[in-house]
Design a protein around this motif. Structure first.
Motif, PDB file in Angstrom:
ATOM      1  N   TRP A 163       0.763  -1.260  -0.013  1.00 41.44           N
ATOM      2  CA  TRP A 163      -0.157   0.109  -0.052  1.00 41.44           C
ATOM      3  C   TRP A 163       0.841   1.057   0.186  1.00 41.44           C
ATOM      4  O   TRP A 163       0.717   2.126  -0.832  1.00 41.44           O
ATOM      5  N   LYS A 164       1.808   1.177   0.733  1.00 39.25           N
ATOM      6  CA  LYS A 164       2.745   2.510   1.028  1.00 39.25           C
ATOM      7  C   LYS A 164       3.815   2.487   0.100  1.00 39.25           C
ATOM      8  O   LYS A 164       4.487   3.606   0.003  1.00 39.25           O
ATOM      9  N   LYS A 165       4.577   1.455  -0.171  1.00 40.00           N
ATOM     10  CA  LYS A 165       5.907   1.207  -0.879  1.00 40.00           C
ATOM     11  C   LYS A 165       5.952   0.848  -2.315  1.00 40.00           C
ATOM     12  O   LYS A 165       6.949   1.046  -2.867  1.00 40.00           O
ATOM     13  N   GLY A 166       4.855   0.136  -2.779  1.00 38.89           N
ATOM     14  CA  GLY A 166       4.624  -0.091  -4.014  1.00 38.89           C
ATOM     15  C   GLY A 166       5.029  -1.809  -4.295  1.00 38.89           C
ATOM     16  O   GLY A 166       5.218  -2.574  -3.303  1.00 38.89           O
ATOM     17  N   ALA A 167       4.870  -2.043  -5.340  1.00 36.85           N
ATOM     18  CA  ALA A 167       4.943  -3.748  -5.830  1.00 36.85           C
ATOM     19  C   ALA A 167       6.312  -4.116  -5.534  1.00 36.85           C
ATOM     20  O   ALA A 167       6.847  -5.004  -5.163  1.00 36.85           O
ATOM     21  N   ARG A 168       7.369  -3.073  -6.038  1.00 38.62           N
ATOM     22  CA  ARG A 168       8.758  -3.610  -6.058  1.00 38.62           C
ATOM     23  C   ARG A 168       9.326  -3.869  -4.628  1.00 38.62           C
ATOM     24  O   ARG A 168      10.016  -4.682  -4.406  1.00 38.62           O
ATOM     25  N   PHE A 169       9.030  -2.916  -3.907  1.00 43.76           N
ATOM     26  CA  PHE A 169       9.554  -3.017  -2.483  1.00 43.76           C
ATOM     27  C   PHE A 169       8.861  -4.301  -1.838  1.00 43.76           C
ATOM     28  O   PHE A 169       9.543  -5.159  -1.184  1.00 43.76           O
ATOM     29  N   THR A 170       7.673  -4.602  -2.107  1.00 44.93           N
ATOM     30  CA  THR A 170       6.954  -5.593  -1.486  1.00 44.93           C
ATOM     31  C   THR A 170       7.451  -6.782  -2.118  1.00 44.93           C
ATOM     32  O   THR A 170       7.650  -7.756  -0.963  1.00 44.93           O
TER      33      THR A 170
END
Length: 212
Positions: A84-91
């Protein structure tokens, strides 16, 4: 003359400093390996640390569940926050790191059996290694979930250093450890958690690191 000296001042190339894919891959592999080794030493010492890693170690002490499974389950709720907060790449990178730490915790137990580990050495070495591992992962746009994600979000939005946030939240886990562990192990764990937080607070801050 002063103008000539100013003209000779090199201009920093930010694009050249950005991480390549190869940089990120090696950073994530090394960071995950070092963090996992640190947590393994803490587990072998019968100690805990702060954050969700400390919570996983505490639950490992209090239950019969394997550490690798506890570590994954404890960090699952934070995957939603990360996306939600950091985006797909970070997740995605964080999920890879969480799985890597879980897998390496099993592998370390097989390949590096530890007997009669001095708890003082194990706690401080474990926290130093875990801190360095987290620092590497942070600098390559990843984490191992949990409190680390909250700490990074606060640092990005308020400038409050990730290490200080982690240290504050660590207190909760350390206090809860009094319900399960002997008081002297809890005190040792608290000192070790401070060491790890200082590693992050003193090294992971705005302007200290130029690679992106």
């Amino acid at each position: 003359m002063a103008n000539d000296a100013a003209d000779r001042t090199p201009v920093f190339d930010w694009e050249q400093a950005r991480h390549t894919v190869a940089d990120d891959v090696q950073g994530i592999v090394v960071g995950t390996f070092v963090a996992a080794l640190g947590l393994y030493l803490l587990k072998a010492s019968g100690a805990v640390t702060g954050g969700t890693a400390g919570l996983a170690l505490l639950l490992d002490q209090a239950t019969d569940w394997p550490f690798w499974l506890i570590f994954i389950l404890v960090n699952l709720p934070f995957a939603v926050l990360a996306f939600w907060k950091k985006g797909a790449r970070f997740t995605i990178l964080t999920a890879v790191c969480i799985g890597g730490v879980a897998g390496l915790s099993v592998l370390d137990g097989v390949l590096l059996p530890v007997h009669d580990l001095n708890p003082v050495y194990g706690v401080f070495a474990g926290n130093l290694l875990a801190g360095v591992g987290l620092l590497i992962l942070f600098r390559h746009g990843a984490s191992v979930g949990g409190v680390n994600i909250i700490a990074l979000l606060l640092q990005e939005r308020t400038g409050f250093r990730a290490g200080w946030t982690q240290m504050t939240l660590d207190v909760v886990v350390i206090v809860c450890a009094l319900l399960v562990l002997p008081w002297y192990i809890v005190l040792l764990s608290a000192a070790g958690a401070v060491v790890m937080s200082l590693v992050l607070a003193m090294n992971h801050r705005e302007g200290r690191y130029i690679g992106r």
